[in-house]
Structure formats: structure tokens, C-alpha cells
Design a protein around this motif. Structure first.
Motif: not given
Length: 612
Positions: A183-205
Motif C-alpha cells: 500500500a505504501l509503495v502504491a501510494a508513493t507512486v501515485v503521489l509522484f505521478v500526481l505531483r506535477a498536476p498538483y503543483e500546477e492545478g491541472a487535471a490528473p490526465a
């Protein structure tokens, strides 16, 4: 319980302005200022170091067309600044600057301000700060952080429980450890992938853009997530090594596990509120200890519940009291560490007791403290059942070891009555020697009842712990009250961090009938401390006027302080300085001396209120 807590998390942490730690100290040009000529660059100074994005600045002209600018950079040697260069010809009118950066504690922050060239224009671009957060990205990001916290607690707490409490059956705990690791590995991968959209306020795609992933991998938050993944890979190898060992792990193995746990905790502390603000080394140490104590306690609760349920499911009536007692002591030590570090972190985040009710951070902290008090109450019940379990187990052990003499005393009347029932008839039908190895339900009921009560109490603790983790996740993404107060002290007027300027107009007489000019003096904030000053001279026609010299001085008559020379210099259309220091609050007299020709000068004064 997990689904319900995630729904609460979505309600608390859904779309809205992103909480952040950084706030704007000053802008150059100042918000609302009027310049005679176009500036060559725009500079923002923040309360802490900030990270820059590819689209950190957007400049719009009066007709709402975007202006081509240079790449966003830091000022030389200043990580707390953001700067862009402007084209040489901007035209006249009011220009809008929208900005977005990432604060030192990994949260994005954005805002906007305006400045005018020549004179304010009738039409201006809308003061748009840009999309602060995409709802879907924000929700997925918060869920990922919550799952990461839960998984870390399950992984670290279960391993600590197994090493310290030494339960008789480790097989159920192996499944919990594996589940926490994956679960921690999966959550960390998801957070890494979503980091750029989170910073820029963009959509997950937009997360699957190659340049976005590259940018995340080179930024500090992304590097910390990659470090966490690397530590998890080492932890996976460590777990495989433990599984193959036939003997109990020695001190070197336990020390290696402790180092890995501290390393994992550091990847959180170095990316959250502890990494910015006051006393950063102490705050990071406190944050690591707080996270580890939380994991040992809450993850250990889950491990204890798993052990109790596993014993009941396997047909075993009891778990050794020593296992439960050891965890009781471990939990007490964890709560002590949580209390000490929690008090420090609350002081550091709040700044004042009034912030408990006046700020979002304070109100969330009150909710968390209330949940923790309920958790401690549940823990107290568990400790009471643990003490009863030890007494019952000792009593039953002594009873089993007392030998019966042949021809001993006859059973008591009630015993005769009990033994003459159906149960005794069944026992008499068994082979000789079989009945002696069975315990009647009455004999087993005290221990069994205590175990069931303890299991229910621990289950209640786990349920409250899920809520505590949810509130903690929201709290770590909320602007600390102390930072909010600092932003207000630096003139932050709104959630976007725009500075509140103190503007004073000083009229002066040019010595001719109807010939009057004025000096507009702007302080970046009407508060004590080091401030930026900008001044613009207007002629009799109301337009900008070029003068050979302008001097500003400040005097505090009540304290007999001054005059303090602001030492403003000509900055191409306006006069300014970044080094004025007004150390004491009060009503200051601001005097402007304007040289209107080579031989003539005029002076005028106005009072300005400086607050703490």
C-alpha cells in the motif's frame, strides 16, 4: 471504516484554495504603483524559499493579451524570490501579473497584482490568480497522502509489535506487513505521478506528460518521494531476509530496521510544515519522532487486534498475557513521545492560543486533540482489560498446578449439583484420562471473556485511530496559524498573499498660483520592521513629473526618534528603497523634500500610522 474516513477526507480536503506556508513580502513594482517608464523585470519576495514552475508568471496588458516574458528565475543568491524579465516596450496602462510558486513545505501558492505605466488605464485585465487546485487532482492527492500515512503506520507498527511484543504466531502479522508495504509503495507512486498536476492545478490526465514527470523527478518533493521508494525497496529486501531467518533477529538486524524506519519518516518531515518556518532542525526531529510514535502506537494496535482475532479464529482461547502487557508498555511510551512532540508542534504551528478558534489550522487541531483524547480513553480501557487478563491467567495457571490428593475432600454441594448436570454425564462417557485434559466452559470463561472484552476495546481504538489519521492528513495540508499571522504581519490581505500597501499622498506648493503637486508614498506594509518604499511625484496637471531629487525622512516625535532618512533612489520613473527600517510602532511624521529645479526645493509632511 476506511471508506467512511476517505469520504470525510474528501469533504474536508476537496476543491478550494491550496493551503500554503509561503506569503508575499513585497513586489517590485509594488501592487497598484504607477511608473513613468516600463520596468525591465518583475520581482516577488516571499517569507520563505519557493520553487518555480514553467508557468510561474503570466503578465497581461490592459487589453487582456498575454505579454511575452523571460523564464522565471530566482534573484542571485535569493531562493525566497521569483523574477522574470519584461520586454522593452510594454506601452501604457495597467498591467496584471498572475503568479504561482511552490512553497518550501511543498504546497503550491498563487496570487496576482497590478501596476501601471504612465497612468492607470480605463480597461485592465481581470485580476485572475489562476486555478488554485483541480478538484479531481486535489481529492486524489489527499487520498494518496492518507493511504500513505495508514500504510506507514501498518508497516512500521506491525514490525515493531512483532519485534518487541513477541506474539506466539507471526503468520497473521506477515500478511499485515506485506499489505502495508504494498500500500505504501502504491501510494508513493501515485503521489509522484500526481505531483506535477498538483503543483500546477491541472487535471490528473496531465500527469502522464513526460516533461511533467521529469520536472517532478528534479524537484525537492519529487526527490523525496523517489527516496521513499528506494527505501521501500531496501525494506522489501530486509523483510525477505527476516522471513528466511529461522532464529529471532539480533540487535544488528533490529538496528537496521530502526534506521529504515527513521529514513522513511524523514521523507515526510522534510516535505511538510517542519521543513519551513522557525527552528527547522528541531522541528524535523520532532516531526520524525511524532510520526514514528504514531506508527508504533496505531500500527501496533492493528497488529494486536490481528493477533487477538487470529488466536480466536485458530481455536486457541488466549494470547499470552506477556504479549499484551509488552504492547501496553510500548503504547504508553509512544503516547508519551506523542504528547511531548505534539505540544511542541502545536506551539510552533499556532503561535498563540487565540489561533485555536480564529484559524482553520487551530480549529482542526482542536478536532484532532478531541479525537486523541477519545483514543486515550479507549486505550485506558484496554490497559484495564490487560491488567485483568494478567490476573486471570495467573489465577488459572495456579489452579491448574494445584495437585489433588487421592481420597481428598468431597466436593462442595454446589459442585455436586453442577457435576450432576448433562455436562458431567458427557464427561463420564469419555475414555479415562480424556476428561482430565478438558476444561469445562465455566473454567475457561474468565479468560475467554477478558480476551473478548480486550478485543472489542482494541477494535474501538483502531476505529478512532482511523479518524485521527484522517484529521492529521488534512491538518498537514493546512496553513499553520503562525504562518498565517506572519503573512498578515507582512501585509497579506487575502488568501492569495497580496500585500496591503500603506499609501500616503503628500501635497506640496510650487510657489505659483494654482501650482500644486503631490508625492504619493507607498509602504509595502504599515508595520514595524524592514520595509520597501516607493514614491511617485505628480505635477500640477496630475501627470507624472520628473524631479532632480526626492528625499524622504521619518520622525517619531513621541519617542524622540529620527529623522530617519529613507535614502530613496531614482529607479526610472519612481523613487524607491528596500532598506527602510521603522523599529517602533506609533504615529510617525513622514517628510518629503522635492527639488523642483536646480536651486529650488519644497517640503511637506504627513503623518503615517505604523503598527506592530
Amino acid at each position: 471504516m476506511l471508506l467512511g474516513s476517505m469520504l470525510v477526507l474528501l469533504l474536508f480536503g476537496g476543491a478550494g484554495p491550496a493551503s500554503a506556508h509561503a506569503a508575499v513580502r513585497s513586489t517590485d513594482p509594488a501592487d497598484g504603483s504607477v511608473l513613468k517608464s516600463a520596468p525591465r523585470q518583475v520581482t516577488l519576495t516571499f517569507t520563505e524559499s519557493v520553487g518555480l514552475l514553467d508557468d510561474s508568471f503570466r503578465v497581461y496588458d490592459p487589453s487582456n493579451h498575454r505579454v511575452s516574458t523571460g523564464e522565471a528565475r530566482h534573484a542571485p543568491g535569493r531562493s525566497d524570490t521569483a523574477r522574470i524579465t519584461l520586454p522593452a516596450r510594454l506601452g501604457t496602462g495597467t498591467f496584471t501579473v498572475a503568479w504561482r510558486v511552490v512553497s518550501a513545505d511543498s504546497h503550491p501558492v498563487s496570487g496576482a497584482f497590478t501596476f501601471s505605466i504612465g497612468k492607470p488605464s480605463a480597461t485592465t485585465a481581470p485580476l485572475d490568480t489562476g486555478q488554485t487546485e483541480d478538484p479531481a487532482t486535489g481529492s486524489l492527492w489527499n487520498i494518496g497522502r492518507y493511504v500513505a500515512y495508514m500504510a506507514a503506520a501498518l508497516l512500521i507498527g506491525t514490525l515493531t509489535f512483532a519485534a518487541v511484543c513477541r506474539p506466539p504466531d507471526l503468520e497473521p502479522l506477515r500478511k499485515a506487513v506485506a499489505g502495508g508495504w504494498w500500500a505504501l509503495v502504491a501510494a508513493t507512486v501515485v503521489l509522484f505521478v500526481l505531483r506535477a498536476p498538483y503543483e500546477e492545478g491541472a487535471a490528473p490526465a496531465s500527469a502522464f506528460d513526460g516533461s511533467a514527470l521529469t520536472r517532478t523527478a528534479t524537484g525537492r518533493p519529487g526527490l523525496l518521494l523517489l527516496t521513499r521508494l528506494a527505501l521501500l525497496l531496501v525494506t522489501g529486501a530486509f523483510l525477505l531476509l527476516l522471513r528466511r531467518r529461522s532464529s529471532a533477529p539480533g540487535r544488528p538486524v533490529l538496528a537496521a530496521g530502526a534506521v529504515l524506519a527513521v529514513g522513511l519518516a524523514l521523507t515526510w518531515a522534510a516535505a511538510e510544515h517542519a521543513s519551513a518556518g522557525i527552528q527547522v532542525p528541531v522541528a524535523i526531529t520532532s516531526s520524525v519522532l511524532h510520526l514514528l510514535a504514531m506508527a508504533v502506537w496505531l500500527g501496533g494496535l492493528t497488529a494486536l487486534l490481528t493477533t487477538l482475532r487470529g488466536a480466536a479464529g485458530s481455536g486457541s482461547v488466549t494470547v499470552p498475557p506477556a504479549t499484551v502487557t509488552r504492547f501496553s508498555r510500548l503504547a504508553f511510551a509512544s503516547v508519551t513521545v506523542l504528547a511531548v512532540t505534539g505540544v511542541y508542534q502545536s506551539w510552533r504551528g499556532l503561535g498563540s492560543l487565540r489561533a485555536l478558534g480564529d484559524t482553520t489550522y487551530g480549529r482542526l487541531l482542536v478536532v484532532k486533540l478531541a479525537a486523541v483524547m477519545v483514543l486515550l480513553l479507549m486505550a485506558n480501557f484496554s490497559r484495564q482489560w490487560t491488567a485483568r487478563l494478567a490476573v486471570v491467567e495467573v489465577s488459572e495457571s495456579v489452579r491448574e498446578r494445584v495437585p489433588e490428593t487421592v481420597g481428598g475432600p468431597s466436593p462442595a454441594p454446589e459442585e455436586e449439583t453442577r457435576e450432576s448436570g448433562p455436562e458431567s454425564i458427557e464427561e463420564s462417557a469419555e475414555e479415562p484420562g480424556q476428561a482430565s485434559h478438558r476444561k469445562s466452559p465455566r473454567m475457561a470463561s474468565p479468560s475467554l471473556g477478558v480476551h473478548r472484552a480486550l478485543r472489542r476495546s482494541v477494535l474501538a481504538e483502531v476505529a478512532v485511530a482511523v479518524v485521527v489519521l484522517g484529521v492529521t492528513t488534512v491538518l498537514t495540508g493546512t496553513l499553520p496559524a503562525r504562518a498565517e499571522a506572519e503573512a498578515a504581519a507582512d501585509g497579506a490581505a487575502s488568501e492569495s498573499g497580496l500585500p496591503t500597501a500603506s499609501v500616503t499622498l503628500i501635497p506640496f506648493d510650487l510657489g505659483k498660483p494654482g501650482a500644486r503637486g503631490s508625492v504619493q508614498v507607498t509602504l509595502d506594509s504599515g508595520r514595524v520592521g524592514r520595509r520597501s518604499v516607493e514614491a511617485v511625484v505628480y505635477g500640477p496637471d496630475g501627470g507624472l513629473s520628473t524631479v532632480p531629487e526626492l528625499r524622504l525622512s521619518f520622525t517619531l516625535p513621541a519617542q524622540k526618534i529620527g529623522p530617519i532618512d529613507a535614502k530613496v533612489t531614482n529607479r526610472g520613473g519612481y523613487w524607491g528603497t528596500d532598506s527602510l527600517n521603522l523599529p517602533i510602532p506609533g504615529t510617525w511624521t513622514m517628510k518629503a523634500t522635492v527639488r523642483v529645479s536646480e536651486v529650488d526645493q519644497v517640503s511637506a509632511s504627513r503623518t503615517v500610522r505604523i503598527t506592530r
